[in-house]
Write a protein that holds these residues in place. Structure first.
Motif, PDB file in Angstrom:
ATOM      1  N   GLY A 107      19.694  94.094  16.852  1.00 28.32           N
ATOM      2  CA  GLY A 107      20.568  93.143  17.525  1.00 28.32           C
ATOM      3  C   GLY A 107      20.777  93.446  18.989  1.00 28.32           C
ATOM      4  N   THR A 108      20.361  94.628  19.423  1.00 28.39           N
ATOM      5  CA  THR A 108      20.498  94.986  20.829  1.00 28.39           C
ATOM      6  C   THR A 108      19.311  94.445  21.615  1.00 28.39           C
ATOM      7  OG1 THR A 108      21.666  97.031  20.261  1.00 28.39           O
ATOM      8  CG2 THR A 108      20.711  96.881  22.478  1.00 28.39           C
ATOM      9  N   GLU A 109      19.588  93.650  22.644  1.00 30.05           N
ATOM     10  CA  GLU A 109      18.515  93.072  23.459  1.00 30.05           C
ATOM     11  C   GLU A 109      18.430  93.789  24.799  1.00 30.05           C
ATOM     12  OE1 GLU A 109      17.596  88.845  25.694  1.00 30.05           O
ATOM     13  OE2 GLU A 109      18.072  88.803  23.530  1.00 30.05           O
ATOM     14  N   PRO A 110      17.241  94.126  25.229  1.00 26.57           N
ATOM     15  CA  PRO A 110      17.108  94.793  26.528  1.00 26.57           C
ATOM     16  C   PRO A 110      17.185  93.796  27.675  1.00 26.57           C
ATOM     17  CG  PRO A 110      14.947  94.421  25.605  1.00 26.57           C
ATOM     18  CD  PRO A 110      15.940  93.942  24.572  1.00 26.57           C
ATOM     19  N   ASP A 111      17.519  94.281  28.844  1.00 32.22           N
ATOM     20  CA  ASP A 111      17.289  93.506  30.053  1.00 32.22           C
ATOM     21  C   ASP A 111      15.819  93.687  30.420  1.00 32.22           C
ATOM     22  OD1 ASP A 111      17.735  91.893  32.217  1.00 32.22           O
ATOM     23  OD2 ASP A 111      18.585  93.477  33.463  1.00 32.22           O
ATOM     24  N   TYR A 112      15.287  92.783  31.219  1.00 31.77           N
ATOM     25  CA  TYR A 112      13.864  92.864  31.530  1.00 31.77           C
ATOM     26  C   TYR A 112      13.571  92.118  32.827  1.00 31.77           C
ATOM     27  CZ  TYR A 112      14.324  88.356  29.119  1.00 31.77           C
ATOM     28  OH  TYR A 112      14.742  87.118  28.718  1.00 31.77           O
ATOM     29  N   ASP A 113      12.474  92.495  33.456  1.00 34.53           N
ATOM     30  CA  ASP A 113      12.019  91.753  34.636  1.00 34.53           C
ATOM     31  C   ASP A 113      11.521  90.386  34.188  1.00 34.53           C
ATOM     32  OD1 ASP A 113      12.624  93.981  36.070  1.00 34.53           O
ATOM     33  OD2 ASP A 113      10.559  94.502  36.587  1.00 34.53           O
ATOM     34  N   ASP A 114      11.715  89.398  35.058  1.00 30.13           N
ATOM     35  CA  ASP A 114      11.276  88.050  34.731  1.00 30.13           C
ATOM     36  C   ASP A 114      10.509  87.455  35.906  1.00 30.13           C
ATOM     37  OD1 ASP A 114      13.193  87.190  36.619  1.00 30.13           O
ATOM     38  OD2 ASP A 114      14.741  87.003  35.082  1.00 30.13           O
ATOM     39  N   PHE A 115      10.214  86.177  35.821  1.00 27.61           N
ATOM     40  CA  PHE A 115       9.496  85.502  36.893  1.00 27.61           C
ATOM     41  C   PHE A 115      10.475  84.774  37.800  1.00 27.61           C
ATOM     42  CE2 PHE A 115       7.279  81.624  38.484  1.00 27.61           C
ATOM     43  CZ  PHE A 115       6.440  82.267  39.388  1.00 27.61           C
ATOM     44  N   GLU A 116      10.709  85.333  38.960  1.00 27.22           N
ATOM     45  CA  GLU A 116      11.489  84.714  40.021  1.00 27.22           C
ATOM     46  C   GLU A 116      12.846  84.190  39.544  1.00 27.22           C
ATOM     47  OE1 GLU A 116       8.917  81.885  41.954  1.00 27.22           O
ATOM     48  OE2 GLU A 116       7.609  83.459  42.763  1.00 27.22           O
ATOM     49  N   GLY A 117      13.520  84.999  38.706  1.00 28.62           N
ATOM     50  CA  GLY A 117      14.861  84.652  38.251  1.00 28.62           C
ATOM     51  C   GLY A 117      14.931  83.746  37.048  1.00 28.62           C
ATOM     52  N   HIS A 118      13.775  83.338  36.520  1.00 30.39           N
ATOM     53  CA  HIS A 118      13.758  82.497  35.310  1.00 30.39           C
ATOM     54  C   HIS A 118      13.717  83.435  34.095  1.00 30.39           C
ATOM     55  CE1 HIS A 118      13.081  78.930  37.772  1.00 30.39           C
ATOM     56  NE2 HIS A 118      12.155  79.608  38.429  1.00 30.39           N
ATOM     57  N   HIS A 119      14.883  83.651  33.502  1.00 31.18           N
ATOM     58  CA  HIS A 119      14.982  84.711  32.499  1.00 31.18           C
ATOM     59  C   HIS A 119      14.269  84.375  31.196  1.00 31.18           C
ATOM     60  CE1 HIS A 119      16.512  88.694  32.152  1.00 31.18           C
ATOM     61  NE2 HIS A 119      17.193  88.473  31.031  1.00 31.18           N
TER      62      HIS A 119
END
Length: 455
Positions: A157-169
């Motif tokens: 249930g724990t979700e990581p943060d992650y890099d995305d494309f130009e702020g589009h999560h």
């Protein structure tokens, strides 16, 4: 950088692309409608056959290549891929794609695919495995993840943060230092080249390290040496992107912007400067040139004066490059891109079932495209030709385009009155209107001319 010229595959010297955004073209639903089903059980809509019915239109236009936007399974607009090996069920299935490729090959039309390899959609199985299994997922190394309390403290249930494309999560960036990602991308590209496509547009290539593209390109060319690899690069060092990434070409946004901007501002010095820059790029590679695509306002809407639509097309077809016509531009389609949700819809419309259903209002523009593309195809040396500026003023420009003993002279005017432009070497009229005398050409108001080069 004249010693590092990358000519690309031989067939690319002759190709003129007709660029289609498939999901819009066939009227697909804005989002994949799975009805609660697993992705593999989504209802297949066999719509690609509509595009097959337009191939003869592309050939009549003068195109010899079909540059397709995303065709892979995705969540919405095609750039949120969920399966690189599956045709988007809103378009059809493998059989539909095979039929399109077969019909294109029968007409001598090459096919280019759009590869979205900077990121994937959140529903992609590789990322779903991370959400379900945490740091221990086999594909966890595919992404640039940040776990809230560290990977060792993960619990379901724990979700990581992650890099995305130009702020589009919803677009999860891949980790391009991970060998498994390079292997996956190379395998995807080879898979579809094996199936019959001729090359790839690499989406958001500017946001991916050149070393990654080089590694992938080398693997692909080991199996498909004639594959054409072109990267989307908006700004920056185009030549470095090509040489560093082992690519054949990148998108020539500098020239695109200069064409419409100089015509609108009646400042053809801007276009002259861009053409000199364009000539420098040709020392290293042959740019992918265009007046429109699925990401920008259509050229007919961008230009302040519709009389200058011909001028823009003249430049595209008379300078070095691998030209692309965005579907609909050949009929002067209008469409303004807006910076909002759904802001691309106007430039990605549904097309009618048949070219016969198009409005006749666009036929003059279509015929002009046929004329100028035909001229270019009769002069294939234009692909890598160099341009020399002959005369420049705010409202007029002339240049010579040449390769060895071959050459043409082009003159443009945005003036409201007849204008005489210096055009040394100009010979007989090939297209447009103009009177030639003593190394000068007199153009009518808002006129243009393409002329042979006298010996």
């Amino acid at each position: 950088m004249s010693g590092t010229h990358r000519p690309g595959p031989d067939w690319a010297r002759h190709v003129i692309w007709w660029h289609v955004y498939p999901l819009g073209f066939v009227g697909a639903e804005p989002r994949a409608d799975d009805g609660g089903r697993a992705p593999r059980d989504q209802v297949v809509r066999h719509r690609l056959e509509r595009l097959t019915g337009w191939l003869d239109h592309a050939v009549r236009l003068g195109a010899s290549g079909l540059a397709l936007g995303p065709v892979f399974a995705s969540e919405s607009h095609g750039y949120d891929t969920t399966d690189h090996y599956r045709i988007d069920p809103r378009l059809g299935d493998d059989a539909d794609l095979d039929a399109l490729l077969k019909a294109a090959a029968e007409r001598g039309v090459r096919v280019l695919f759009d590869g979205v390899f900077h990121h994937v959609g959140r529903s992609h199985p590789a990322f779903q495995a991370v959400l379900e299994q945490g740091p221990a997922a086999p594909t966890a190394s595919w992404f640039r993840l940040r776990w809230p309390d560290g990977p060792e403290a993960w619990k379901p249930g724990t979700e990581p943060d992650y890099d995305d494309f130009e702020g589009h999560h919803h677009l999860v960036a891949l980790d391009h230092t991970e060998p498994a990602v390079a292997a996956h991308v190379a395998d995807v590209m080879n898979h579809w080249l094996d199936r019959g496509i001729s090359g790839w547009r690499l989406d958001a290539a500017y946001a991916v390290p050149a070393a990654f593209w080089a590694k992938v390109a080398d693997r692909v060319r080991a199996r498909h040496p004639d594959a054409y690899l072109m990267g989307e690069v908006i700004q920056g060092d185009y030549a470095a992107a090509v040489t560093g990434g082992h690519l054949d070409s990148v998108t020539q946004y500098e020239l695109w912007k200069a064409i419409w901007s100089s015509l609108n501002d009646r400042n053809l010095f801007e276009l002259a400067h861009a053409l000199r820059r364009h000539d420098e790029f040709l020392d290293t590679f042959v740019p992918y040139t265009f007046l429109g695509n699925h990401d920008v306002t259509r050229i007919a809407s961008r230009l302040a004066d519709e009389r200058h639509l011909d001028h823009a097309l003249v430049v595209l077809t008379t300078v070095g490059g691998t030209p692309a016509i965005y579907a609909g531009d050949e009929h002067a389609f209008r469409g303004v891109k807006e910076d909002r949700a759904g802001g691309d819809d106007a430039v990605r419309p549904e097309f009618p079932e048949s070219p016969d259903d198009l409005s006749p209002l666009g036929l003059p523009t279509f015929h002009r495209h046929q004329e100028l593309i035909g001229l270019r195809r009769r002069h294939p040396w234009l692909h890598a030709a160099r341009t020399t500026i002959l005369d420049t003023a705010n409202e007029h420009l002339s240049y010579a385009t040449s390769a060895g003993a071959d050459g043409i002279v082009v003159a443009l005017s945005t003036a409201a009155t007849a204008t005489t432009v210096r055009a040394p070497g100009a010979g007989r009229l090939l297209a447009g209107r103009g009177d030639v005398a003593d190394g000068r050409v007199t153009l009518p108001p808002h006129g243009w001319a393409v002329l042979s080069r006298s010996s």
